[in-house]
Design an enzyme around this catalytic site. Structure first.
Site, PDB file in Angstrom:
ATOM      1  N   GLY A  26      40.610  85.258  36.630  1.00 50.90           N
ATOM      2  CA  GLY A  26      40.637  84.619  35.319  1.00 50.90           C
ATOM      3  C   GLY A  26      39.353  84.662  34.527  1.00 50.90           C
ATOM      4  O   GLY A  26      38.647  85.686  34.488  1.00 50.90           O
ATOM      5  N   SER A 163      36.631  72.206  28.230  1.00 48.20           N
ATOM      6  CA  SER A 163      38.006  72.485  27.801  1.00 48.20           C
ATOM      7  C   SER A 163      38.237  71.845  26.449  1.00 48.20           C
ATOM      8  O   SER A 163      37.635  70.805  26.125  1.00 48.20           O
ATOM      9  CB  SER A 163      39.000  71.911  28.812  1.00 48.20           C
ATOM     10  N   TYR A 176      42.347  65.022  34.185  1.00 47.30           N
ATOM     11  CA  TYR A 176      41.677  66.258  33.759  1.00 47.30           C
ATOM     12  C   TYR A 176      40.871  66.082  32.480  1.00 47.30           C
ATOM     13  O   TYR A 176      39.710  66.508  32.399  1.00 47.30           O
ATOM     14  CB  TYR A 176      42.721  67.362  33.572  1.00 47.30           C
TER      15      TYR A 176
END
Length: 288
Positions: A26, A163, A176
């Site tokens: 990835g 993120s 998360y």
């Protein structure tokens, strides 16, 4: 696959030593590949020895200097061993890319599509603990292990991968999203703490990146939504227009993140520290 010469950006990274965590696939693998294309010596990290070794071998076969280490970074003893072995490979680490992350649900063998995204009130504290250890704990431990030598040499780069969900939250993803927000926050404090040392600290924040796993997930999601198409280009167009709207009308690719990381890691980015660099196709609606 493009050749190393085709990917080169001429960023003055020749001879720099980099550890990229979570780089057996990835985004991490793309970062490692581009750093090696720029002449850096790269240490690949992963949990699966065969996959991790294979990524390192591809770089070696392409003419790069590379090694690999394995370890479960949610465990303190593994972090210490990964840092130790990384230093032993090339005599030190100049660039640390904290890319390893993830969420607890993805690592439970009993997780199903239905239980992956648990409701906030049903997410157990053990999930929070694992996710914080994997994202925040691993980064903190590796920074504390490797930054002192960077300071002593008067040069270093620490790049933490966050993120889009750190600043633009959605329902649930209880463990998360806060963990990634902590990554973004701790970067700014560390940059101030390391002022004047020659070591810069920055965050790179990806949006939705179409890795193989992400693509497979969206194909399954499209099936659940009743979409008849299995064509990825059509699925991507519909998701970025109808479900996760963004100006680019396509998701990112691992190489998009790799280019930003490589630049921030380079001597050319010496005036960039304590910042969060979004590479998200305009997905986040906030200014930063």
């Amino acid at each position: 696959m493009r050749s190393i010469e085709e990917d080169r950006m001429e960023l003055e990274l020749k001879g720099k030593r980099a550890l990229v965590t979570g780089s057996s696939s990835g985004i991490g693998a793309a970062i490692a590949r581009l750093l090696s294309a720029e002449g850096a010596k790269v240490i690949i990290h992963g949990r699966d020895a065969a996959k991790t070794r294979a990524v390192a071998q591809k770089l070696i076969d392409a003419g790069a200097e590379a090694g690999f280490v394995t370890g479960e970074l949610s465990r303190e003893e593994d972090c210490a061993e990964v840092a130790k072995r990384a230093v032993e490979f090339f005599g030190g680490v100049d660039i640390l890319v904290n890319n390893a992350g993830g969420m607890a649900a993805a690592n439970r063998p009993d997780t199903t599509a239905e239980s992956f995204n648990r409701p906030w009130l049903q997410t157990p504290w053990d999930d929070w603990r694992w996710t914080y250890e994997q994202n925040v704990g691993s980064s903190v431990r590796l920074i504390q292990a490797l930054a002192p030598a960077m300071i002593e040499r008067g040069w270093g780069r620490i790049i933490n991968i966050s993120s889009a969900s750190a600043t633009q939250t959605e329902a649930d993803l209880a463990d998360y999203q806060p963990a990634k927000a902590a990554i973004t926050n701790m970067t700014t404090g560390l940059a101030k703490s390391l002022a004047g040392t020659g070591v810069t600290v920055n965050t790179v924040t990806p949006g939705t990146i179409a890795t193989e796993g992400v693509r497979n997930g969206f194909v399954e999601w499209a099936r659940q939504l009743g979409w008849e198409t299995q064509d990825w280009s059509e699925i991507e167009r519909r998701f970025t227009s109808e479900v996760i709207p963004q100006p680019t009308k396509h998701f990112g690719r691992p190489e998009d993140i790799a280019r930003m990381v490589a630049f921030i890691a380079s001597p050319q980015a010496s005036y960039m520290t304590g910042s969060n660099y979004r590479v998200d196709g305009g997905q986040c609606r906030s200014i930063n």
